[in-house]
Design a protein around this motif. Structure first.
Motif, PDB file in Angstrom:
ATOM      1  N   GLY A 183     -43.765 -10.997 -46.164  1.00  0.00           N
ATOM      2  CA  GLY A 183     -43.773 -10.403 -47.492  1.00  0.00           C
ATOM      3  C   GLY A 183     -42.464 -10.556 -48.225  1.00  0.00           C
ATOM      4  O   GLY A 183     -42.359 -10.160 -49.381  1.00  0.00           O
ATOM      5  N   GLU A 184     -41.430 -11.092 -47.589  1.00  0.00           N
ATOM      6  CA  GLU A 184     -40.138 -11.234 -48.232  1.00  0.00           C
ATOM      7  C   GLU A 184     -39.948 -12.597 -48.887  1.00  0.00           C
ATOM      8  O   GLU A 184     -38.890 -12.875 -49.417  1.00  0.00           O
ATOM      9  N   GLU A 185     -40.982 -13.440 -48.811  1.00  0.00           N
ATOM     10  CA  GLU A 185     -40.860 -14.742 -49.450  1.00  0.00           C
ATOM     11  C   GLU A 185     -40.742 -14.580 -50.958  1.00  0.00           C
ATOM     12  O   GLU A 185     -41.117 -13.546 -51.523  1.00  0.00           O
ATOM     13  N   ALA A 186     -40.238 -15.631 -51.592  1.00  0.00           N
ATOM     14  CA  ALA A 186     -39.885 -15.526 -53.015  1.00  0.00           C
ATOM     15  C   ALA A 186     -41.060 -15.106 -53.876  1.00  0.00           C
ATOM     16  O   ALA A 186     -40.940 -14.201 -54.719  1.00  0.00           O
ATOM     17  N   HIS A 187     -42.202 -15.745 -53.686  1.00  0.00           N
ATOM     18  CA  HIS A 187     -43.315 -15.438 -54.582  1.00  0.00           C
ATOM     19  C   HIS A 187     -43.842 -14.027 -54.340  1.00  0.00           C
ATOM     20  O   HIS A 187     -44.332 -13.372 -55.257  1.00  0.00           O
ATOM     21  N   TRP A 188     -43.742 -13.543 -53.115  1.00  0.00           N
ATOM     22  CA  TRP A 188     -44.158 -12.171 -52.855  1.00  0.00           C
ATOM     23  C   TRP A 188     -43.176 -11.187 -53.469  1.00  0.00           C
ATOM     24  O   TRP A 188     -43.575 -10.103 -53.923  1.00  0.00           O
ATOM     25  N   ARG A 189     -41.888 -11.520 -53.458  1.00  0.00           N
ATOM     26  CA  ARG A 189     -40.898 -10.639 -54.083  1.00  0.00           C
ATOM     27  C   ARG A 189     -41.158 -10.503 -55.579  1.00  0.00           C
ATOM     28  O   ARG A 189     -41.015  -9.413 -56.137  1.00  0.00           O
ATOM     29  N   ILE A 190     -41.546 -11.611 -56.227  1.00  0.00           N
ATOM     30  CA  ILE A 190     -41.849 -11.548 -57.668  1.00  0.00           C
ATOM     31  C   ILE A 190     -43.053 -10.646 -57.913  1.00  0.00           C
ATOM     32  O   ILE A 190     -43.059  -9.811 -58.827  1.00  0.00           O
ATOM     33  N   VAL A 191     -44.090 -10.816 -57.095  1.00  0.00           N
ATOM     34  CA  VAL A 191     -45.278  -9.978 -57.245  1.00  0.00           C
ATOM     35  C   VAL A 191     -44.920  -8.504 -57.020  1.00  0.00           C
ATOM     36  O   VAL A 191     -45.387  -7.617 -57.748  1.00  0.00           O
ATOM     37  N   ASP A 192     -44.094  -8.231 -56.025  1.00  0.00           N
ATOM     38  CA  ASP A 192     -43.682  -6.848 -55.765  1.00  0.00           C
ATOM     39  C   ASP A 192     -42.955  -6.246 -56.966  1.00  0.00           C
ATOM     40  O   ASP A 192     -43.169  -5.075 -57.319  1.00  0.00           O
ATOM     41  N   ARG A 193     -42.100  -7.030 -57.590  1.00  0.00           N
ATOM     42  CA  ARG A 193     -41.364  -6.525 -58.749  1.00  0.00           C
ATOM     43  C   ARG A 193     -42.304  -6.234 -59.915  1.00  0.00           C
ATOM     44  O   ARG A 193     -42.137  -5.243 -60.632  1.00  0.00           O
ATOM     45  N   ILE A 194     -43.274  -7.117 -60.110  1.00  0.00           N
ATOM     46  CA  ILE A 194     -44.244  -6.880 -61.189  1.00  0.00           C
ATOM     47  C   ILE A 194     -45.016  -5.595 -60.926  1.00  0.00           C
ATOM     48  O   ILE A 194     -45.234  -4.781 -61.839  1.00  0.00           O
ATOM     49  N   CYS A 195     -45.438  -5.428 -59.679  1.00  0.00           N
ATOM     50  CA  CYS A 195     -46.179  -4.219 -59.339  1.00  0.00           C
ATOM     51  C   CYS A 195     -45.326  -2.975 -59.537  1.00  0.00           C
ATOM     52  O   CYS A 195     -45.800  -1.958 -60.080  1.00  0.00           O
ATOM     53  N   GLU A 196     -44.072  -3.021 -59.092  1.00  0.00           N
ATOM     54  CA  GLU A 196     -43.188  -1.867 -59.232  1.00  0.00           C
ATOM     55  C   GLU A 196     -42.953  -1.527 -60.699  1.00  0.00           C
ATOM     56  O   GLU A 196     -42.959  -0.355 -61.090  1.00  0.00           O
ATOM     57  N   PHE A 197     -42.755  -2.563 -61.532  1.00  0.00           N
ATOM     58  CA  PHE A 197     -42.559  -2.325 -62.964  1.00  0.00           C
ATOM     59  C   PHE A 197     -43.815  -1.723 -63.589  1.00  0.00           C
ATOM     60  O   PHE A 197     -43.731  -0.782 -64.388  1.00  0.00           O
ATOM     61  N   SER A 198     -44.972  -2.270 -63.235  1.00  0.00           N
ATOM     62  CA  SER A 198     -46.219  -1.787 -63.827  1.00  0.00           C
ATOM     63  C   SER A 198     -46.483  -0.337 -63.443  1.00  0.00           C
ATOM     64  O   SER A 198     -46.998   0.446 -64.251  1.00  0.00           O
TER      65      SER A 198
END
Length: 321
Positions: free
Chosen positions: A29-44
């Protein structure tokens, strides 16, 4: 093929996964694309109220512009100016007869009926109706030959450029014309074998599919109302075939995409065992298409076969993701 793929997806991969020594890599889950998805989710989640209202306003505004779209198709517009085919078609349209044509079989209902003055008069009236249409560039009709023969047989008097009033006289003109043609030529391109029907061809300027179909429907309505002695089917020819084909495909693909989204939501309801989550899944499936078609209606306004295909393909990719 699609049904077989679905059955294999639900049966083969699960069975193979139970046999293969699959290991989950730590830190996946720490791969780059997962980190981007996590940030989007956290912001939303952190800004969920603002995100909700912004998305709601944008979606409503774009969805309100969907009616601006016109489900129509123009084959020539698929080719950009500068492409040899497009340049040739534009030249034909500007300098010759146009690129679209509609053909009719006008039947009298009896052998030799094309010599009946009443039938000829109705065919001539139909030709005049077509010539009055602003998009018409040329009309090929059997009555033009008869009128020219009638004028020629009366010392080229313009007053006789009309359909003969006697059946026998019209039959004699047809026989005279056929006997005067060079060997190997006849009237079979315009008249059938038993002389019960004539071919009627209209050339028109380039028209989108829906306008071409509407023009043909107007012609059929005129025949039904003003020419009871003529039996005619719908217009035919390559232009009409592709007009009906494209319109049918556009509507079918749009309806199919909407039905597939609904069926997928029903599948989600069964899979998640939750009516609420199944209905919520409709939002990410349908909202992107609604926004895209709203913007498309504002900027372009015409949904052709290619745009309808993009809807189906993109919705499949989005739903799979």
């Amino acid at each position: 093929g699609v049904m077989c793929a679905m059955v294999l997806t639900f049966t083969l991969p699960p069975g193979v996964m139970t046999l293969l020594p699959v290991k989950v890599r730590p830190g996946m889950g720490e791969e780059a694309h997962w980190r981007i998805v996590d940030r989007i989710c956290e912001f939303s989640l952190a800004q969920r109220h603002r995100v909700f209202w912004v998305v709601l306003v944008i979606s409503a505004a774009c969805s309100a512009m969907i009616p601006l779209n016109d489900l129509n198709d123009d084959t020539i517009e698929y080719f950009e100016k500068g492409v040899p085919l497009r340049d040739a078609l534009d030249f034909v349209q500007d300098n010759l007869t146009g690129v679209d044509s509609i053909s009719y079989e006008l039947s009298s209902g009896e052998p030799g009926g094309i010599n009946d003055p009443k039938f000829l008069a109705q065919v001539e009236a139909f030709a005049q109706w077509w010539r009055a249409q602003p998009r018409t560039t040329h009309v090929l009709t059997f009555t033009d030959i008869i009128k020219k023969l009638n004028r020629n047989m009366h010392a080229d008097d313009p007053a006789y450029y009309k359909v003969p009033e006697e059946r026998e006289l019209a039959a004699q003109y047809v026989l005279l014309y056929e006997l005067s043609l060079p060997q190997g030529l006849d009237l079979n391109t315009l008249v059938n074998f038993d002389k019960s029907a004539v071919r009627f061809v209209v050339s028109v300027k380039n028209l989108p599919s829906r306008e071409l179909i509407e023009l043909d429907e107007g012609a059929q309505a005129w025949l039904a109302q003003n020419a009871p002695g003529i039996r005619a089917g719908p217009g035919t020819g390559v232009s009409m075939i592709f007009a009906h084909l494209s319109q049918s495909n556009i509507y079918s693909m749009m309806e199919g995409a909407l039905v597939s989204a609904i069926l997928i939501s029903l599948t989600m309801i069964l899979s998640l065992r939750s009516l609420k989550f199944g209905l919520v899944s409709l939002i990410p499936n349908l909202l992107p298409a609604a926004i895209a078609y709203g913007v498309w209606g504002l900027l372009v306004g015409q949904v052709n076969l290619a745009v309808a295909a993009v809807f189906s393909v993109s919705s499949g990719i989005v739903i799979d993701d």
